[in-house]
Write a protein that holds these residues in place. Sequence first.
Motif: not given
Length: 106
Positions: A77-106
């Motif tokens: 209990a006296r020893k320092p505890r090791k910090k647990v690092k959680i590494m999650e791989e998030v699938e990034d399948n976001f396509n910005a071109k799909k939402y370009m039709k909603y952006i108004k151009k001036k």
Amino acid sequence: MLKVIPFGLQQVRALSSATASVTRLHRSVYCRNYPTVVVHPDGSTTTIRYHEPRKIIKLPLDLSTLSDVERKARLEARKPRKKVKIMEEVEDNFNAKKYMKYIKKK
């Protein structure tokens, strides 16, 4: 001849514990003690007067009086505890071109 002193000029001396404010406290050491809780190794507590303003004092535990299992648990209990690092791989399948039709151009 008897002199009569007016009432407003008379000094009344009341002998009490506040007499020290007229002279000085007759102590060799002037100290202030603070109420402090002492926690013994067995878990019992005692209230004492301590010279420093502390809330609680915890006395050390003698490890030689413990069993081997308790001693190992305390040392772990006296020893320092090791910090647990959680590494999650998030699938990034976001396509910005799909939402370009909603952006108004001036």
